[in-house]
Design an enzyme around this catalytic site. Structure first.
Site, PDB file in Angstrom:
ATOM      1  CB  SER A 142       2.257   4.340   7.699  1.00  0.00           C
ATOM      2  OG  SER A 142       2.422   3.222   6.846  1.00  0.00           O
ATOM      3  CE  LYS A 191       2.842  -0.164   8.442  1.00  0.00           C
ATOM      4  NZ  LYS A 191       2.969   0.461   7.109  1.00  0.00           N
ATOM      5  CB  SER A 232       4.406   3.453   4.354  1.00  0.00           C
ATOM      6  OG  SER A 232       3.547   4.527   4.610  1.00  0.00           O
TER       7      SER A 232
HETATM    8  N1  GLN Z   1       2.238   8.910   3.569  1.00  0.00           N
HETATM    9  C1  GLN Z   1       1.372   8.337   2.573  1.00  0.00           C
HETATM   10  C2  GLN Z   1      -0.058   8.369   3.040  1.00  0.00           C
HETATM   11  O1  GLN Z   1      -0.304   8.850   4.091  1.00  0.00           O
HETATM   12  C3  GLN Z   1       1.803   6.926   2.263  1.00  0.00           C
HETATM   13  C4  GLN Z   1       1.432   5.972   3.303  1.00  0.00           C
HETATM   14  C5  GLN Z   1       1.792   4.565   2.989  1.00  0.00           C
HETATM   15  O2  GLN Z   1       2.618   4.308   2.123  1.00  0.00           O
HETATM   16  N2  GLN Z   1       1.129   3.650   3.667  1.00  0.00           N
HETATM   17  O3  GLN Z   1      -0.943   7.923   2.351  1.00  0.00           O
END
Ligand code: GLN
Length: 485
Positions: free
Chosen positions: A151, A76, A175
């Site tokens: 994400s 990532k 995420s």
């Molecule tokens: N969707 C959540 C956010 O936007 C979690 C994102 C994540 O785990 N990095 O904060």
């Protein structure tokens, strides 16, 4: 070799059936063909990858061995990688080459993996659909009109489309698990502190945790064994004995107690998701497990608490991006303050700005006690709920997401709708617990459904065992987009 497990790849490399260079070449060809539509990778560099593969082949020729030596992998784009661009999905870092490797990247290098490239993601890991990436959305390989989740959407899409055998992800509020669910993968967010955050660009430091995203629990176990371990460069890294996370995979599940939180099985879950999750629970009962109802009474507050704590930490973490030392700097400005303002206004996208504003607000004098302190108290209550539940069960199960992958644009106009897609995953981060998502069937329009498995702190080996045994009697995890139904 695109369907092969990490273990099979490892054996093929060890018995010289294939070289690391040939294997990397096979995946690079696939990336070249498929990535223009999927947009899962931000950076691909064939020469650099092949140089890495040659190095792995040389190490093996000199007598080195290891389960991941020569195995291709992609990271990532939140992990700093010396020599490769590290963008974090943002214009702010679109020109950033880190002077060092993240701990996780270093670990995989030592293990001899070959990096295939850097994977697309929501900007600064803020999002659930990959629509906030400066580099454009990632398509879900099961249906390109739908989001891959976020994400870590690039990681999920790349593994699902078999552009890489496995990938790294990070999980602050879901995420790893949410995109794993929406793309039909196995993904694990470890206990907070098990994997070092050094060199992983910070979003919400008390929640961020890196973990593996792969085709199976067995592959995740292999990856986590390489990733985990104490690192003095991360002050929240835990000093613990190193573990072989694959050690319990083969254990039978007879007598396993599965807790089903009544709050997760109420309204809010789509019928197709519910049907797949219920069928998976029946499978577990056939494997000898017993289910028991538990309650997480404060879990309904988790999204609200998270959207105070995570933006608060983000507003602080992101203050370092000021156009001075690295990253985007505005071309024209009047003075220093103007330079800060313009660089940040140009470098950050809308969702990131929204989080910085919320975070700054909840931390400001006069609001701090009402929002931030209160959210921290809720966080404690949520952790206590889990502790109570684990007195009567070994693992907790439920859906990973309320619905299958949604269509592009469906939720991006309404941030709250988007935030609710993490309703089942966020409490786990607030409590610092390990959480997994495993494929458990298909819902509406043939889209994958994920079963969430939550364990007590440090129960990763147990959870991987629980997932692996299910994957011995089901083949959801082995399906790939394009297979006949
Ligand atoms: N969707 C959540 C956010 O936007 C979690 C994102 C994540 O785990 N990095 O904060």
């Amino acid at each position: 070799m695109i369907r092969a497990s990490l273990k099979e790849l490892s054996t093929a490399l060890a018995t010289r059936k294939i070289s690391a260079v040939e294997l990397a070449g096979e995946f690079l060809d696939r990336i070249e063909k498929r990535n223009p539509t999927l947009n899962a990778f931000i950076t691909v560099d064939r020469d650099r990858t092949l140089a890495g593969a040659r190095l792995a082949d040389q190490r093996r020729a000199k007598g080195e061995t290891g389960p991941l030596l020569g195995v291709p992998l992609a990271h990532k784009d939140i992990f700093c990688t010396g020599e490769w661009l590290t963008t974090c999905g943002s214009k702010m870092l679109s020109n950033f080459v880190s002077p060092y490797d993240a701990h996780v990247v270093e670990r995989f290098k030592t293990a001899g993996t070959v990096m295939l490239g850097k994977l697309n993601m929501d900007e600064f890991a803020m999002g659930s659909s990959n629509e906030t990436s400066y580099f454009g959305p990632v398509k879900n390989p099961w249906d390109p009109r739908r989001v891959p989740g976020g994400s870590s959407g690039g990681s999920a899409a790349a593994v699902a489309a078999r552009l890489t055998p496995a990938a790294t992800g990070t999980d602050t509020g879901g995420s790893i698990r949410q995109p794993a669910a929406l793309c039909g993968l196995t993904g694990l967010k470890p206990t907070y502190g098990v994997v070092s955050r050094y060199g992983m660009i910070a979003f919400a430091s008390s929640l961020d945790q890196a973990g593996p995203m792969a085709k199976s629990a067995e592959d995740c176990a292999l990856m986590l064994s390489a990733m985990a371990g104490f690192d003095e460069r991360d002050s929240t890294s835990l000093r613990r004995e190193t573990e072989d996370y694959a050690r319990d995979l083969a254990k039978p599940l007879a007598g396993l107690r599965i807790g089903l939180p009544k709050e997760f099985f109420g309204e809010g879950m789509d019928a197709d998701v519910r049907a797949a999750v219920e069928a998976a629970l029946d499978e577990y009962r056939r494997l000898g497990a017993a289910t028991v109802e538990v309650s997480l009474p404060n879990s309904g507050l988790s999204v609200a608490a998270y959207y105070v704590i995570a933006p608060a930490e983000a507003s602080s973490n992101l203050s370092r991006f000021d156009g001075v030392r690295y990253g985007h700097r505005a071309a024209e400005y009047a003075d220093l303050v103007d330079m800060y303002c313009k660089s940040r206004a140009q470098g950050f996208g809308e969702e990131v700005k929204r989080r910085i504003l919320i975070g700054t607000y909840v931390l400001s004098h006069g609001y701090y006690d009402a929002y931030y302190v209160k959210a921290q108290k809720i966080r404690r209550l949520i952790a206590t709920d889990f502790e109570e539940a684990f007195k009567v069960c070994d693992v907790i199960m439920g859906p990973t997401t309320p619905s299958v992958a949604f269509r592009f644009g469906e939720k991006s106009a309404d941030p709250v709708q988007m935030y609710l897609s993490d309703i089942y995953t966020i409490a786990v981060n607030l409590a610092g617990l390990p959480g997994m998502s495993i494929p458990c069937g298909f819902g509406n329009d043939g889209m994958p459904v994920g079963l969430q498995v939550i364990g007590p702190w440090f129960a990763e080996a147990k959870m991987l065992n629980v997932a692996h045994q299910y994957q011995q009697v089901t083949d959801w995890h082995a399906r790939m987009p394009g297979d006949a139904a």
